[in-house]
Design an enzyme around this catalytic site. Structure first.
Site, mmCIF file in Angstrom:
data_model
loop_
_atom_site.group_PDB
_atom_site.id
_atom_site.type_symbol
_atom_site.label_atom_id
_atom_site.label_comp_id
_atom_site.label_asym_id
_atom_site.label_seq_id
_atom_site.Cartn_x
_atom_site.Cartn_y
_atom_site.Cartn_z
ATOM 1 N N GLY A 62 -13.676 -4.060 -0.160
ATOM 2 C CA GLY A 62 -15.054 -3.566 -0.064
ATOM 3 C C GLY A 62 -15.371 -2.528 -1.131
ATOM 4 N N GLY A 87 -11.843 -9.048 -2.201
ATOM 5 C CA GLY A 87 -11.731 -10.134 -1.225
ATOM 6 C C GLY A 87 -10.766 -11.238 -1.578
ATOM 7 N N ARG A 122 0.824 -1.216 0.000
ATOM 8 C CA ARG A 122 0.000 0.000 0.000
ATOM 9 C C ARG A 122 0.857 1.264 0.000
ATOM 10 N NH1 ARG A 122 -5.010 -1.905 3.912
ATOM 11 N NH2 ARG A 122 -6.184 -2.828 2.196
ATOM 12 N N LYS A 158 -20.731 -17.848 -1.146
ATOM 13 C CA LYS A 158 -22.192 -17.753 -1.085
ATOM 14 C C LYS A 158 -22.820 -16.900 -2.177
ATOM 15 C CE LYS A 158 -22.737 -18.415 3.838
ATOM 16 N NZ LYS A 158 -23.071 -17.771 5.094
HETATM 17 P P1 AMP Z 1 -15.817 -14.987 -0.932
HETATM 18 O O1 AMP Z 1 -15.218 -14.202 0.209
HETATM 19 O O2 AMP Z 1 -17.291 -14.931 -1.009
HETATM 20 O O3 AMP Z 1 -15.124 -14.672 -2.241
HETATM 21 O O4 AMP Z 1 -15.548 -16.501 -0.588
HETATM 22 C C1 AMP Z 1 -14.269 -17.037 -0.583
HETATM 23 C C2 AMP Z 1 -14.290 -18.336 0.144
HETATM 24 O O5 AMP Z 1 -15.118 -19.250 -0.544
HETATM 25 C C3 AMP Z 1 -12.925 -18.958 0.225
HETATM 26 O O6 AMP Z 1 -12.520 -18.960 1.555
HETATM 27 C C4 AMP Z 1 -13.149 -20.383 -0.295
HETATM 28 O O7 AMP Z 1 -12.541 -21.349 0.502
HETATM 29 C C5 AMP Z 1 -14.656 -20.528 -0.229
HETATM 30 N N1 AMP Z 1 -15.148 -21.551 -1.153
HETATM 31 C C6 AMP Z 1 -14.921 -21.660 -2.463
HETATM 32 N N2 AMP Z 1 -15.465 -22.783 -2.959
HETATM 33 C C7 AMP Z 1 -16.085 -23.416 -1.942
HETATM 34 C C8 AMP Z 1 -16.816 -24.640 -1.816
HETATM 35 N N3 AMP Z 1 -17.024 -25.407 -2.876
HETATM 36 N N4 AMP Z 1 -17.270 -24.972 -0.615
HETATM 37 C C9 AMP Z 1 -17.042 -24.177 0.438
HETATM 38 N N5 AMP Z 1 -16.372 -23.022 0.399
HETATM 39 C C10 AMP Z 1 -15.882 -22.644 -0.784
#
Ligand code: AMP
Length: 396
Positions: free
Chosen positions: A377, A354, A35, A198
């Site tokens: 964010g 993220g 940064r 999610k």
């Molecule tokens: P996000 O912060 O929403 O981008 O989510 C990232 C997280 O999603 C990471 O920590 C991954 O380990 C998790 N992730 C990716 N694929 C899967 C999966 N098939 N089952 C559970 N967690 C997952």
């Protein structure tokens, strides 16, 4: 949109909002200098013009109280080393001592203010506090993309006091440009790869992005909500039952808008959420009970590769598997490699928001994609189509 090059800083004091919220170890050494390095070009431009720079930032979350563990004095030497100028430090960010230190500044000199968040007025966006900050410079520069989605005193409110004398720093301008390339002016075909855990955390992005892309790859944990909604068996995979209807709605909207959606066809299923779990490759819609999909399968990766190869503009947000576990990182690495290949062949690729940034850094892809965003964010909100207050404050 006014940028640095619209100004000559000779004999001017630039008040620069930087993002020096860097990680420190137990001995207060900076453990990641990215940064600080990212802010360097803006500071150097001001100094080379013959101006001086007053740097303001937050560090950690002191929640409105002076906390010596979160003092920016700990990073002053590192900033000096990186920009090549001995930085002066002042133990406050407003008031008499800050004003005296700023007015004593000569061309070519740099002053670092104490942590803005020692004052709760910073995060509440207090008008009086912003006015006090505004006394410390002639021209305001916002170069902190990581906080551009916050209407804080130093990121947004202070800009009101610099009508005609405010601009984006180089880093913020680059972020805006990268987002614009994907969301507005990208060469077609435009592809978004959305992964992560999610559907619920990505839904606003998906809805916003359907109008901008030709292809959408859905990966990671989100996959299973879509697959189950279409009648597939997802075993014990992560799935948001209450979002299944929404998933079908997204697919309908995508079809109506002519967006081709690519969902995994096979997965690496595991008998536990564990790196050493037993695994098998199965069709995505036939995952046995007791098993959960933790990474994209080989047929899926071949399809993804083809789609990525054909794309001219690529946005990547979110891993396609549980990349933190070595045995389920192959899909994310494969997607990264395909993006690198497409980039080498002339595509524009933006990685942001993220965990995909963490993945890109972990696997050493960051110098081989076109742009890696510095703001988690702030990037997510941009992709959701929101106007960031820190950006609007400069444009007005
Ligand atoms: P996000 O912060 O929403 O981008 O989510 C990232 C997280 O999603 C990471 O920590 C991954 O380990 C998790 N992730 C990716 N694929 C899967 C999966 N098939 N089952 C559970 N967690 C997952």
């Amino acid at each position: 949109m006014k940028t640095l090059n619209d100004f000559n800083f000779e004999n001017k004091k630039a008040l620069i909002r930087v993002d020096f919220n860097v990680p420190l170890d137990a001995n207060f050494n900076v453990t990641d200098t990215n940064r600080i390095e990212a802010a360097k070009p803006t500071i150097i431009k001001v100094l080379e013009d013959g101006g001086s720079a007053v740097l303001m930032s937050h560090l950690g979350r002191p929640k409105g109280e002076r906390n010596p563990n979160m003092s920016l004095k700990h990073i002053a030497d590192k900033v000096s080393e990186i920009i090549g100028v001995q930085v002066k430090f002042v133990e406050d960010c407003v008031g008499e001592i800050a004003e005296n230190a700023a007015s004593a500044l000569k061309p070519g000199e740099v002053l670092l203010l104490e942590n803005l968040r020692y004052y709760s007025e910073e995060t509440s966006g207090d008008q009086e506090f912003a006015k006090k900050l505004s006394k410390l410079g002639d021209i305001y520069i916002n170069d902190a993309f990581g906080t551009a989605h916050r209407a804080h005193a130093s990121t947004t409110i202070v800009a009101q006091y610099f009508e005609g004398h405010k601009c984006f720093g180089q880093l913020l301008a680059k972020e805006i440009d990268a987002i614009d390339k994907v969301m507005a002016s990208g060469e077609k075909p435009v592809l978004a790869i959305l992964g992560g855990a999610k559907v619920s955390s990505k839904i606003t992005i998906i809805e916003n992005i359907l109008d901008k892309v030709d292809h959408l790859i859905v990966g990671g944990g989100m996959t299973y909500t879509f697959v189950k909604a279409k009648g597939g068996k997802v075993g014990d995979s992560i799935c948001e039952d209450d979002k299944m209807e929404l998933a079908l709605e997204i697919l309908k909207q995508a079809e109506a808008k002519g967006v081709q959606v690519h969902i995994p066809v096979d997965v690496i299923a595991a008998d536990d959420f564990n790196n050493n779990a037993k695994t098998q490759v199965v069709d995505v819609d036939k995952i046995p009970d007791g098993w959960q999909g933790l990474d994209a399968g080989p047929r899926t990766l071949a399809i993804f590769k083809e789609v990525i190869k054909q794309s001219k503009t690529i946005l990547w947000n979110g891993p396609v598997g549980v990349f933190e576990m070595e045995n389920f990182a192959k899909g994310t690495i494969s997607v990264g490699n395909s993006i690198i290949e497409a980039t080498a062949n002339g595509a524009f690729s933006l990685v942001g928001g993220g965990d995909s940034v963490a993945a890109v850094k972990q696997f050493g892809f960051q110098d081989k994609v076109s742009y890696v965003s510095t703001g988690g964010g702030a990037m997510l909100e941009s992709l959701e189509g929101k106007t960031l207050p820190g950006i609007a404050a400069i444009v007005e």
